[in-house]
Design a protein around this motif. Structure first.
Motif, PDB file in Angstrom:
ATOM      1  N   GLU A  22     -25.943  38.418  48.269  1.00 27.00           N
ATOM      2  CA  GLU A  22     -27.080  38.436  49.190  1.00 27.00           C
ATOM      3  C   GLU A  22     -27.882  37.137  49.137  1.00 27.00           C
ATOM      4  N   ARG A  54     -19.806  35.769  48.048  1.00 23.24           N
ATOM      5  CA  ARG A  54     -19.386  36.453  49.278  1.00 23.24           C
ATOM      6  C   ARG A  54     -17.875  36.681  49.277  1.00 23.24           C
ATOM      7  N   GLN A 104     -18.983  40.786  51.039  1.00 32.38           N
ATOM      8  CA  GLN A 104     -20.295  40.980  51.668  1.00 32.38           C
ATOM      9  C   GLN A 104     -20.659  39.769  52.523  1.00 32.38           C
TER      10      GLN A 104
END
Lengths: 332, 332
Positions: free
Chosen positions: B30, B207, B212
């Motif tokens: 994130e 990632r 994600q």
């Protein structure tokens, strides 16, 4: 600890890839700082850059009277040679003249620094000997000192041996301060190395260049060593090396010597200046860029000398296909 | 520019000889910074550390469907291999399966990184070929992309070639930001390399490790590449190399990849973390000490994994006679 300034950088394309910090100082024999950058009081190991200081023992222990050392032998005592034929032959003769041989060297064997010499050894299926060790000339000089002192040569590399005590004393005398046990390590060639501020190393080189602050014997020894080194630049390093090329270009004006892990020391003899620098991260190419920039600034180079120095102050970086993709450059 | 902190140092005897500054960052997918030191926004060339990002083009340009690449081929596309027999044979087969050969590689030839492989070539009096180039697997992957895209393979290394445009787009997609022309250079193997902050590289690896923030296709591609690399650690680097030993010890848990000039990137997959670091001066041994210390701290190593990492976090320095005279150690 404060960070030293960036004195060299590696550029790739249009972006800086690596940064090399360090400190340098230029001094006169009276101990005045002519120019500097970074922390000149942080003790650094001088490594091979002070072989000429260590070789003063050849004079103060009267080895030179006993063996009438040639200028070639004195140059080799100050050298980090590349294991080329003239280096190996001269060191073998140096030892032979004293009744010694390669078996007496305690520096260990490594492949010649010079690529052609390395290749020739391989093609003859020969292993390198201690003669090929870049320090073999210095070690021959230390053996000469042992013989002149009348002490056993064995273990002459050890810190407590009379030869290393003499070497330490000579270096302390030249830099005008003590070397301390809490800043001591073992060099690549097994002798002790002592850390001291670059201010002290530069001051020592200024004193060696001028004789100022030294007794007559040490002053004469220093002059003889600098004369020998600058008379035989190829013996002090080897084909294509900065030290050799600089001394070839400057004649007797500049005595320049690199040491492992990014140390560069020397003297601009006609100006009575000594200098020392250390690249904090030990990068040799970066330290060569730095010292080239220093000499460009302080050694009043003529056109030919300038060309040699500029070749090191900006060194092209090639990729695998030999295209220029960047450079290592001084930012002094 | 502020100085980054010292993250590794070289000690000789009882004194610090060299200091290596740098920056590192550990991030989640994130974009949260879990830990960092130094300037994580300074753009750095990732060099070979992001070969797995570049290899995503094998998936997004559908080369994988066309050639049904094996896990060995995918691992080699992410590799800086050492030119050992399994590397050379596998890359030759990789090319052969696509109807190509060593003549199609534009990476140039260099001696194998592995010393034994280098010696064997010499003894057979053979010159190295582009297959021995540590990047030959990556280049084979790029040729696969060219064929899948239906564009000429020739000049696939050039910045304006469709393959390099695709590679750039894939990397930009993974790191979530643009690569800019004012921070571009040419890599050792002749392809373009783009500088971006280590924050972006670490985020991209997080990632890739989690999927994600990526579309399903890129997420699947990233998983396949990380699975392949961690399944064949020897293909990704070579005998005795940190990347190989770390991935052998951690199994599929850690994807670790070094890049030239002191870059280290990777992912702690089961924790969903990506990491990146750059040693400011480009020293590889120091960068390996740094990444070993990082993994000791953040990868929850078991005893065996810890032993591998500790061997790099503190690396003994030997002199010519093979005596330990110091060490390179992380100070993270």
């Amino acid at each position: 600890m404060d960070a030293n300034p960036v004195l060299a950088e590696a550029v790739r394309g249009n972006w800086v890839e690596n940064r090399h910090r360090g400190a340098f100082v230029v001094m006169d024999a009276e101990g005045r700082v002519i120019a500097s950058a970074g922390d000149i009081e942080r003790p650094v190991f001088p490594r091979s850059a002070i072989k000429s200081m260590q070789a003063l023992t050849i004079f103060d222990r009267h080895a030179v009277e006993r063996f009438h050392h040639s200028t070639e032998e004195l140059a080799l005592a100050c050298a980090s040679h590349h294991g080329e034929d003239d280096h190996v032959t001269n060191v073998a003769n140096f030892l032979g003249r004293m009744g010694l041989s390669v078996a007496d060297l305690e520096c260990g064997a490594h492949q010649p620094t010079n690529g052609v010499a390395r290749e020739e050894l391989r093609e003859r299926h020969e292993e390198p000997t201690a003669l090929h060790n870049n320090c073999s000339g210095k070690h021959a000089g230390m053996l000469s000192v042992a013989l002149a002192m009348g002490v056993p040569t064995r273990d002459y590399v050890k810190r407590e041996h009379e030869v290393q005590r003499a070497v330490r004393a000579a270096v302390e005398l030249v830099i005008g301060e003590g070397l301390t046990e809490d800043r001591c390590g073992t060099d690549g060639c097994s002798i002790p190395t002592w850390a001291a501020p670059i201010r002290a190393w530069a001051h020592g080189f200024a004193r060696m260049a001028t004789g100022q602050g030294l007794d007559a014997g040490h002053a004469a020894g220093a002059r003889a060593l600098f004369d020998a080194a600058t008379k035989h630049p190829h013996l002090v390093a080897g084909t294509g090396h900065l030290d050799t090329l600089v001394m070839e270009a400057f004649g007797s004006r500049v005595m320049q010597k690199g040491g492992a892990e990014g140390v560069q020391c020397g003297a601009i003899r006609d100006k009575g200046l000594g200098y020392a620098l250390k690249c904090d991260d030990g990068n040799m190419a970066a330290s060569q860029a730095m010292v080239a920039a220093l000499l460009l600034k302080f050694a009043d180079p003529d056109e030919k000398q300038r060309a040699v120095l500029e070749g090191f102050a900006r060194q092209p970086t090639l990729n695998v296909r030999k295209a220029v993709v960047g450079e290592v450059r001084a930012v002094l």
